[in-house]
Design a protein around this motif. Structure first.
Motif, PDB file in Angstrom:
ATOM      1  N   PHE A  10      -3.075  -6.184 -46.689  1.00 49.19           N
ATOM      2  CA  PHE A  10      -3.955  -5.318 -45.948  1.00 49.19           C
ATOM      3  C   PHE A  10      -3.657  -4.071 -45.399  1.00 49.19           C
ATOM      4  N   VAL A  11      -2.244  -4.062 -44.933  1.00 45.63           N
ATOM      5  CA  VAL A  11      -1.685  -3.002 -44.320  1.00 45.63           C
ATOM      6  C   VAL A  11      -1.651  -1.706 -45.322  1.00 45.63           C
ATOM      7  N   ASN A  12      -1.356  -2.084 -46.467  1.00 49.10           N
ATOM      8  CA  ASN A  12      -1.301  -1.208 -47.326  1.00 49.10           C
ATOM      9  C   ASN A  12      -2.468  -0.848 -48.124  1.00 49.10           C
ATOM     10  N   ALA A  13      -3.508  -1.188 -47.832  1.00 51.35           N
ATOM     11  CA  ALA A  13      -4.954  -0.924 -48.310  1.00 51.35           C
ATOM     12  C   ALA A  13      -5.290   0.403 -47.766  1.00 51.35           C
ATOM     13  N   SER A  14      -6.333   1.065 -48.192  1.00 47.77           N
ATOM     14  CA  SER A  14      -6.866   2.374 -47.829  1.00 47.77           C
ATOM     15  C   SER A  14      -7.195   2.689 -46.736  1.00 47.77           C
ATOM     16  N   THR A  15      -6.746   3.562 -45.827  1.00 43.67           N
ATOM     17  CA  THR A  15      -7.174   3.891 -44.527  1.00 43.67           C
ATOM     18  C   THR A  15      -8.350   4.656 -44.456  1.00 43.67           C
ATOM     19  N   SER A  22     -10.622  -0.174 -39.661  1.00 45.07           N
ATOM     20  CA  SER A  22     -10.791  -1.119 -41.287  1.00 45.07           C
ATOM     21  C   SER A  22     -10.064  -2.432 -41.148  1.00 45.07           C
ATOM     22  N   THR A  24      -7.208  -2.753 -42.450  1.00 42.60           N
ATOM     23  CA  THR A  24      -6.099  -2.215 -42.271  1.00 42.60           C
ATOM     24  C   THR A  24      -5.611  -2.074 -41.027  1.00 42.60           C
ATOM     25  N   ASN A  25      -6.565  -1.580 -39.944  1.00 39.63           N
ATOM     26  CA  ASN A  25      -6.319  -1.778 -38.519  1.00 39.63           C
ATOM     27  C   ASN A  25      -6.236  -3.180 -37.995  1.00 39.63           C
ATOM     28  N   ASN A  28      -2.711  -4.704 -38.854  1.00 39.28           N
ATOM     29  CA  ASN A  28      -1.846  -4.258 -37.928  1.00 39.28           C
ATOM     30  C   ASN A  28      -1.660  -4.996 -36.739  1.00 39.28           C
TER      31      ASN A  28
END
Length: 303
Positions: A10-15, A22, A24-25, A28
């Motif tokens: 998920f962290v490496n997904a698009s921001t 998203s 990603t956040n 984190n």
């Protein structure tokens, strides 16, 4: 290891841009030890039989999971959670026309209005697949509550007129105080009626109370349009809960609403009135063991 790989995915997904957040956040933020609050609080017993029978043990664990993504914002379509924005645009409805934009003459108005949403956090679901964590009860990306779908009740609060909390000051406040009188005097706002309108000059306090109200709909329901999360208010969140801000400030710790001072909230004001949190729910479970489950003994967290 499995959970770390899932979170790293998920962290490496698009921001996305800074106006939104998203998954990603969310991933984190899910690494916060303070919010997870993991501990071993007992022992589980399993009966294993072959040529004979014996009892095996595994730990009983207790921790939190970031089950819900809760947003509060000024107008339909302005949800900060990017994956939910497309679900949140309803035709022919508007917000409360009480903008909190700093350029508006109404910025300091005591009466404010916000929309709200409660969504199942996909990161919580992924975390629950790990061997040493309890399974989450939520469904990823499930829109448990959208105030834009529940527009009539969210704008009127009529469905809550029979709740005692709607009429008794101090009975169900978003406050850190346990004494009912102090709770009312130092309250950020009442949980009832669960509508988008609130008399509160502070922008962050307003957004927080509105978020808590939306989660309360998911928890306690009533004559509303919502999806049940399969938990009571006590199960979902303990006394104003463990909330972790994701937007506009991404925090690495959790706290209950109602405890921060006005000075502490100044850096969290968003000029466009868009806010987002993860709401962490407590779980207790046995780490799976061999054989048939017999029972467990809960002694409390072992430090």
């Amino acid at each position: 290891m499995k959970i770390l790989l899932i979170i790293l995915f998920f962290v490496n997904a698009s921001t996305v841009n800074a106006k939104t957040f998203s998954v990603t956040n969310l991933a984190n933020s899910a690494t916060s030890e303070d919010c997870l609050d993991y501990c071993v609080d007992g022992v589980c017993f399993w009966l294993v039989c072959g040529w004979g029978c014996s009892v095996k043990t595994t730990p009983h664990i207790n921790h939190n999971l970031p089950d819900f993504v809760v947003s509060s914002y000024n107008e339909p379509g302005e949800n900060s959670f990017s994956e939910v924005q497309s679900l949140d645009v309803m035709k022919n409805i508007q917000g409360g026309n009480l903008t909190t934009n700093s350029k508006s003459k109404r910025a300091n108005s005591g009466l404010k209005f916000k929309e709200a949403s409660v969504t199942g956090n996909p990161v919580a679901y992924a975390m629950g697949q790990a061997k040493y964590l309890c399974n989450s009860k939520i469904k990823p990306y499930m829109p448990y509550y959208l105030s834009t779908l529940d527009e009539k009740m969210w704008r009127s609060g009529l469905s809550d007129m029979l709740y005692l909390s709607t009429w008794v000051p101090g009975m169900n406040e978003v406050s850190s105080n346990k004494n009912q009188t102090d709770e009312f005097l130092k309250s950020w706002g009442s949980l009832y009626p669960r509508s988008g309108f609130l008399n509160q000059k502070n922008e962050v306090k307003t957004a927080s109370v509105i978020a808590a109200r939306a989660l309360e709909v998911v928890s306690d329901g009533g004559a509303r349009i919502y999806q049940s999360s399969g938990c009571t208010s006590a199960d979902c969140m303990k006394k104003n809960g463990k909330w972790q801000m994701i937007s506009p400030v991404e925090e690495n710790s959790c706290r209950a609403f109602g405890i921060e001072s006005v000075e502490e909230l100044k850096d969290k004001v968003d000029e466009d009135g868009q806010y987002g949190w993860t709401a962490w729910r407590n779980y207790g479970c046995c780490i799976p063991g061999p054989g048939a489950f017999i029972g467990s003994s809960i002694t409390g967290c072992l430090n």
